[in-house]
Design an enzyme around this catalytic site. Sequence first.
Site, PDB file in Angstrom:
ATOM      1  N   HIS A  44       0.832  -1.199   0.000  1.00 28.83           N
ATOM      2  CA  HIS A  44       0.000   0.000   0.000  1.00 28.83           C
ATOM      3  C   HIS A  44       0.873   1.259   0.000  1.00 28.83           C
ATOM      4  CE1 HIS A  44      -3.885  -2.070   1.682  1.00 28.83           C
ATOM      5  NE2 HIS A  44      -3.436  -2.618   0.566  1.00 28.83           N
ATOM      6  N   GLU A  46       1.077   3.838   1.889  1.00 28.95           N
ATOM      7  CA  GLU A  46       1.689   4.259   3.137  1.00 28.95           C
ATOM      8  C   GLU A  46       2.978   3.491   3.413  1.00 28.95           C
ATOM      9  OE1 GLU A  46      -2.844   4.532   3.630  1.00 28.95           O
ATOM     10  OE2 GLU A  46      -1.376   3.217   2.667  1.00 28.95           O
ATOM     11  N   ALA A 148     -21.570   7.374 -29.209  1.00 30.01           N
ATOM     12  CA  ALA A 148     -21.163   8.230 -30.325  1.00 30.01           C
ATOM     13  C   ALA A 148     -22.361   8.384 -31.252  1.00 30.01           C
ATOM     14  CB  ALA A 148     -19.989   7.615 -31.083  1.00 30.01           C
ATOM     15  N   ARG A 178      -9.768   3.150 -22.340  1.00 29.78           N
ATOM     16  CA  ARG A 178      -9.678   1.724 -22.016  1.00 29.78           C
ATOM     17  C   ARG A 178      -8.566   1.460 -21.011  1.00 29.78           C
ATOM     18  NH1 ARG A 178     -10.034  -0.250 -28.309  1.00 29.78           N
ATOM     19  NH2 ARG A 178     -12.216   0.372 -28.668  1.00 29.78           N
ATOM     20  N   THR A 190     -22.818  -5.402 -31.348  1.00 24.87           N
ATOM     21  CA  THR A 190     -21.590  -4.672 -31.679  1.00 24.87           C
ATOM     22  C   THR A 190     -20.478  -5.640 -32.061  1.00 24.87           C
ATOM     23  OG1 THR A 190     -22.177  -2.830 -30.209  1.00 24.87           O
ATOM     24  CG2 THR A 190     -19.847  -3.084 -30.778  1.00 24.87           C
ATOM     25  N   LEU A 198     -11.156  -4.113 -29.345  1.00 15.53           N
ATOM     26  CA  LEU A 198     -11.277  -3.513 -28.022  1.00 15.53           C
ATOM     27  C   LEU A 198      -9.953  -3.534 -27.262  1.00 15.53           C
ATOM     28  CD1 LEU A 198     -14.751  -4.857 -26.785  1.00 15.53           C
ATOM     29  CD2 LEU A 198     -14.235  -2.736 -28.008  1.00 15.53           C
ATOM     30  N   GLU A 290     -18.755   0.424 -24.272  1.00 15.92           N
ATOM     31  CA  GLU A 290     -18.828   0.995 -25.623  1.00 15.92           C
ATOM     32  C   GLU A 290     -20.042   0.378 -26.307  1.00 15.92           C
ATOM     33  OE1 GLU A 290     -15.087   0.951 -27.713  1.00 15.92           O
ATOM     34  OE2 GLU A 290     -13.953   1.075 -25.846  1.00 15.92           O
ATOM     35  N   GLY A 292     -23.845  -0.399 -28.020  1.00 16.38           N
ATOM     36  CA  GLY A 292     -24.827  -0.074 -29.030  1.00 16.38           C
ATOM     37  C   GLY A 292     -26.101   0.379 -28.338  1.00 16.38           C
ATOM     38  N   PRO A 293     -27.120   0.762 -29.101  1.00 15.35           N
ATOM     39  CA  PRO A 293     -28.323   1.332 -28.476  1.00 15.35           C
ATOM     40  C   PRO A 293     -29.061   0.379 -27.548  1.00 15.35           C
ATOM     41  CG  PRO A 293     -28.635   0.984 -30.847  1.00 15.35           C
ATOM     42  CD  PRO A 293     -27.182   0.798 -30.567  1.00 15.35           C
TER      43      PRO A 293
END
Length: 401
Positions: A44, A46, A148, A178, A190, A198, A290, A292-293
């Site tokens: 960590h 710290e 988009a 990404r 998609t 991707l 990302e 699609g509708p």
Amino acid sequence: MKRALALAARASGDTSPNPLVGAVVVRDGHVVGEGFHRRAGAAHAERVALRKAGARSRGATLYSTLEPCAHRGRTPPCTSAIIAAGIKRVTIAIEDPDSKVNGRGIAAMRRAGIEVEIGDGASSAREQNRAYIAQRTTGRPFVTLKIAQTLDGYVARRKGERTQITGPAAARFTRRQRIEHDVVMVGVETAIVDDPMLTVRPPHRRAVPYVRVVVDSRGRIPLHAKLITDQRSARTIVATTHAMPAAVRAALVARGVHVMNCKRTSAGRVDLRDLLARLGRQGHLSVLCEAGPTLARALVSARLVDRIHWLIAPIRFGVTLARNGPRTRPVQAPLMPRAHVERVRRIGRDTLIEAAPEVHSSSPDSSRIVARSSASARGRARAGSSSKARRSAKPKRRAQA
């Protein structure tokens, strides 16, 4: 505290820490040690800062963006290291919402006689750790939805056709995004129509390798899709239901794809709330969708979206009249909920609207989305899209895709 916040912010651009925590040790007005949390399982922030400071930690002040832990998990408790180092004062930006930590680290240090202050830099720390806070408080990753669309509110010229809407600068922006997320998610439509990779190009190393998720309730993804044939660039998860044929499931597993069985809705679709909960239990903090509708509408209607990246291209599709046939209507973008517009800026030829749905809940299972933004931001947002914000008073619907 500014130094700790800056350190954490700088670290996110290189290794995407998980969570994004920074720590600085200051003695006599000079920084003598600093560190950040690189990834889950690593030391960590710290402990890294204390190790660098060494003996100079005694009598010094420790600044941390997140409350030090007081329990043993993958690493020993940070509070024991702070106490042993002889730190005199600790300034914390925010308390850790994790139930294993929340308040316990502060109490342990105060019992040891260490002066503890809370709240300096809280706003910036919450923003930097928004994904970690979301996952710890809801059990689900922080979800960013990217849409988009054209000026007249469309995402494709026609259904089933791959359509490039935004320009090269917007594409580079999305690839950079990404890097900052643990998961990149798309719907099966998609995957079929666009056949995306991707991936981040050029390749960029993350401390926590991200995974790709395809939401596919019936096993429609082609076995020759790039998301299936390429398992070296990033791991792929296909989120599905029991409706996926056994032969398809076996073929995916044989290609190194992880098949995740999720609950299904009454319509037979993947229950997105269950999917996100499963990803959260795996330790994923953030998802870039990302979508699609269809997937976008399901996420929005179920109020599973934490942030919207809305890219508006300066083009119009409109409705065209086919020769000797009916009019061809482009595919409409999903209607966005009314939301708080945080930022509007140009990315190349396109406009990016960054917004966050504002949810006011009267109970954990009911919510209402309202809009708040500056007048100038509202004007720019209206000018950039024909998709209008709507106030929703309908009861929560089950998420599906």
